[in-house]
Design a protein around this motif. Structure first.
Motif, mmCIF file in Angstrom:
data_model
loop_
_atom_site.group_PDB
_atom_site.id
_atom_site.type_symbol
_atom_site.label_atom_id
_atom_site.label_comp_id
_atom_site.label_asym_id
_atom_site.label_seq_id
_atom_site.Cartn_x
_atom_site.Cartn_y
_atom_site.Cartn_z
ATOM 1 N N TRP A 143 0.845 -1.204 0.000
ATOM 2 C CA TRP A 143 0.000 0.000 0.000
ATOM 3 C C TRP A 143 0.872 1.243 0.000
ATOM 4 O O TRP A 143 1.881 1.309 0.713
ATOM 5 N N ASP A 144 0.488 2.245 -0.764
ATOM 6 C CA ASP A 144 1.244 3.491 -0.830
ATOM 7 C C ASP A 144 0.846 4.378 0.348
ATOM 8 O O ASP A 144 -0.302 4.816 0.456
ATOM 9 N N GLU A 145 1.801 4.661 1.203
ATOM 10 C CA GLU A 145 1.512 5.401 2.428
ATOM 11 C C GLU A 145 1.392 6.908 2.218
ATOM 12 O O GLU A 145 1.139 7.646 3.173
ATOM 13 N N HIS A 146 1.549 7.357 0.973
ATOM 14 C CA HIS A 146 1.282 8.768 0.685
ATOM 15 C C HIS A 146 -0.209 9.078 0.842
ATOM 16 O O HIS A 146 -0.588 10.237 1.028
ATOM 17 N N PHE A 147 -1.048 8.050 0.749
ATOM 18 C CA PHE A 147 -2.493 8.230 0.925
ATOM 19 C C PHE A 147 -2.840 7.874 2.370
ATOM 20 O O PHE A 147 -2.697 6.719 2.774
ATOM 21 N N PHE A 148 -3.296 8.856 3.126
ATOM 22 C CA PHE A 148 -3.668 8.580 4.513
ATOM 23 C C PHE A 148 -4.910 7.709 4.567
ATOM 24 O O PHE A 148 -4.975 6.707 5.280
ATOM 25 N N VAL A 149 -5.902 8.073 3.787
ATOM 26 C CA VAL A 149 -7.118 7.285 3.637
ATOM 27 C C VAL A 149 -7.798 7.727 2.346
ATOM 28 O O VAL A 149 -7.683 8.889 1.959
ATOM 29 N N TYR A 150 -8.444 6.791 1.655
ATOM 30 C CA TYR A 150 -9.111 6.986 0.359
ATOM 31 C C TYR A 150 -8.083 6.988 -0.787
ATOM 32 O O TYR A 150 -7.005 7.540 -0.669
ATOM 33 N N TYR A 151 -8.464 6.360 -1.867
ATOM 34 C CA TYR A 151 -7.727 6.278 -3.127
ATOM 35 C C TYR A 151 -6.521 5.339 -3.075
ATOM 36 O O TYR A 151 -5.912 5.071 -4.110
ATOM 37 N N GLU A 152 -6.179 4.817 -1.905
ATOM 38 C CA GLU A 152 -5.068 3.876 -1.878
ATOM 39 C C GLU A 152 -5.429 2.568 -2.584
ATOM 40 O O GLU A 152 -4.564 1.904 -3.161
ATOM 41 N N ASP A 153 -6.723 2.210 -2.580
ATOM 42 C CA ASP A 153 -7.129 1.001 -3.291
ATOM 43 C C ASP A 153 -7.155 1.218 -4.801
ATOM 44 O O ASP A 153 -6.759 0.335 -5.574
ATOM 45 N N SER A 154 -7.593 2.395 -5.237
ATOM 46 C CA SER A 154 -7.517 2.727 -6.662
ATOM 47 C C SER A 154 -6.066 2.715 -7.127
ATOM 48 O O SER A 154 -5.736 2.195 -8.206
ATOM 49 N N ASP A 155 -5.193 3.278 -6.318
ATOM 50 C CA ASP A 155 -3.775 3.333 -6.656
ATOM 51 C C ASP A 155 -3.178 1.932 -6.726
ATOM 52 O O ASP A 155 -2.374 1.631 -7.630
ATOM 53 N N LEU A 156 -3.558 1.042 -5.807
ATOM 54 C CA LEU A 156 -3.065 -0.333 -5.840
ATOM 55 C C LEU A 156 -3.435 -0.997 -7.162
ATOM 56 O O LEU A 156 -2.610 -1.677 -7.788
ATOM 57 N N GLY A 157 -4.672 -0.791 -7.605
ATOM 58 C CA GLY A 157 -5.103 -1.368 -8.866
ATOM 59 C C GLY A 157 -4.327 -0.826 -10.056
ATOM 60 O O GLY A 157 -3.940 -1.585 -10.951
ATOM 61 N N MET A 158 -4.078 0.465 -10.067
ATOM 62 C CA MET A 158 -3.364 1.061 -11.193
ATOM 63 C C MET A 158 -1.895 0.649 -11.205
ATOM 64 O O MET A 158 -1.301 0.447 -12.265
ATOM 65 N N ARG A 159 -1.298 0.507 -10.031
ATOM 66 C CA ARG A 159 0.096 0.048 -9.991
ATOM 67 C C ARG A 159 0.197 -1.417 -10.412
ATOM 68 O O ARG A 159 1.166 -1.823 -11.071
ATOM 69 N N ALA A 160 -0.804 -2.218 -10.028
ATOM 70 C CA ALA A 160 -0.824 -3.613 -10.466
ATOM 71 C C ALA A 160 -0.954 -3.684 -11.987
ATOM 72 O O ALA A 160 -0.288 -4.490 -12.649
ATOM 73 N N ARG A 161 -1.816 -2.847 -12.552
ATOM 74 C CA ARG A 161 -1.976 -2.808 -14.008
ATOM 75 C C ARG A 161 -0.655 -2.495 -14.691
ATOM 76 O O ARG A 161 -0.287 -3.127 -15.687
ATOM 77 N N ALA A 162 0.086 -1.519 -14.150
ATOM 78 C CA ALA A 162 1.355 -1.114 -14.755
ATOM 79 C C ALA A 162 2.371 -2.255 -14.763
ATOM 80 O O ALA A 162 3.260 -2.297 -15.618
ATOM 81 N N ARG A 163 2.219 -3.208 -13.837
ATOM 82 C CA ARG A 163 3.126 -4.352 -13.761
ATOM 83 C C ARG A 163 2.555 -5.579 -14.457
ATOM 84 O O ARG A 163 3.141 -6.667 -14.369
ATOM 85 N N GLY A 164 1.412 -5.433 -15.106
ATOM 86 C CA GLY A 164 0.819 -6.559 -15.808
ATOM 87 C C GLY A 164 0.180 -7.587 -14.898
ATOM 88 O O GLY A 164 0.055 -8.765 -15.275
ATOM 89 N N ILE A 165 -0.238 -7.168 -13.708
ATOM 90 C CA ILE A 165 -0.834 -8.077 -12.719
ATOM 91 C C ILE A 165 -2.354 -7.990 -12.812
ATOM 92 O O ILE A 165 -2.924 -6.888 -12.771
ATOM 93 N N ARG A 166 -3.010 -9.127 -12.920
ATOM 94 C CA ARG A 166 -4.473 -9.146 -13.012
ATOM 95 C C ARG A 166 -5.108 -8.728 -11.691
ATOM 96 O O ARG A 166 -4.584 -8.982 -10.609
ATOM 97 N N ARG A 167 -6.272 -8.092 -11.814
ATOM 98 C CA ARG A 167 -7.105 -7.743 -10.663
ATOM 99 C C ARG A 167 -8.445 -8.398 -10.910
ATOM 100 O O ARG A 167 -9.097 -8.138 -11.925
#
Length: 253
Positions: free
Chosen positions: A170-194
């Motif tokens: 989890w990216d700790e730059h996000f205190f709360v909210y949008y960290e889950d959206s960010d996780l999905g987008m970072r996974a996409r950038a690495r070619g990881i399925r969600r």
């Protein structure tokens, strides 16, 4: 992760028969209620934080203190069905991705924990039309179905330890909210399925603060929103359907 979650722990985690081979770690974000005592009474290993470090940072502390090959981040208001964990593990192993169970409302209806690309236009429309599934932004997996999504709500997220470690998790730059959206987008950038799997269905007592008039909730969300769209400016597209099609082609390539 808990923060003043004693009531949710009692409702969703009491009488839960967890195998001795499973770790249950609760990271408490300096709760002012008896969350710590309740979690310990229910059998969790509790990590007490001296201050509220936020959703993602607390999840990371739990991850760092876990040892299992498979890890699931689960909110205190989610009812885990231990007998379904092998099915969730199988989906993770088969796809080598990050996977969420299909979450359910209290009445058994499907909760839209799977989502399409988090374009700002889609998110605004989703808030304005609460029952809308416009542009496929809200996504559900029926029983026996598995669906690919851009991201899913952070209430229940599972994956292999090595996959999650590579992501951060989890990216700790996000205190709360949008960290889950960010996780999905970072996974996409690495070619990881969600993936959301309807083969596993857990009840979630969903209560989002920003659905209600609350200055404090919006004051927490807006900084995360600004950080998120500064990181992914293409999600501000005024032609989100076209941009989504391009993103899908890139991911499939």
């Amino acid at each position: 992760m808990t923060f003043n979650s004693a009531k949710a722990l009692r409702e969703f985690w009491s009488d839960l028969d967890l195998s001795a081979s499973l770790e249950w770690i609760v990271v408490d974000n300096a709760s002012q209620d008896d969350s710590v005592e309740v979690a310990e009474q229910l059998g969790a290993k509790v990590i007490r934080l001296p201050e509220n470090v936020g959703f993602g940072a607390a999840n990371n502390r739990g991850f760092e203190n876990s040892v299992g090959e498979y890890v699931a981040f689960v909110n205190p208001d989610v009812r885990v069905l231990p007998e379904s964990l092998p099915t969730l593990e199988e989906a993770v192993e088969r796809t080598q991705g990050i996977v969420s169970p299909q979450l359910l409302n209290a009445d058994g209806s499907l909760q839209p924990n799977g989502r399409g690309y988090p374009f700002l236009a889609f998110k605004v429309l989703n808030r304005l039309q609460n029952n809308s599934s416009a542009s496929g932004y809200r996504r559900f997996a029926e029983a026996g179905q598995e669906i690919d999504v851009a991201w899913f709500m952070g209430a229940a997220v599972a994956g292999r330890r090595d996959t999650l470690r590579d992501l951060g998790p989890w990216d700790e730059h996000f205190f709360v909210y949008y960290e889950d959206s960010d996780l999905g987008m970072r996974a996409r950038a690495r070619g990881i399925r969600r993936l959301v799997t309807g083969n596993v269905q857990w009840r979630h007592g969903w209560a989002r603060d920003t659905k209600k008039p609350s200055f404090a909730a919006w004051r927490r969300e807006i900084p995360s929103m600004v950080k998120f769209y500064a990181r992914y400016p293409y999600l501000l597209s005024v032609m989100p359907e076209r941009t989504a099609a391009r993103l899908d082609r890139e991911f499939a390539a």
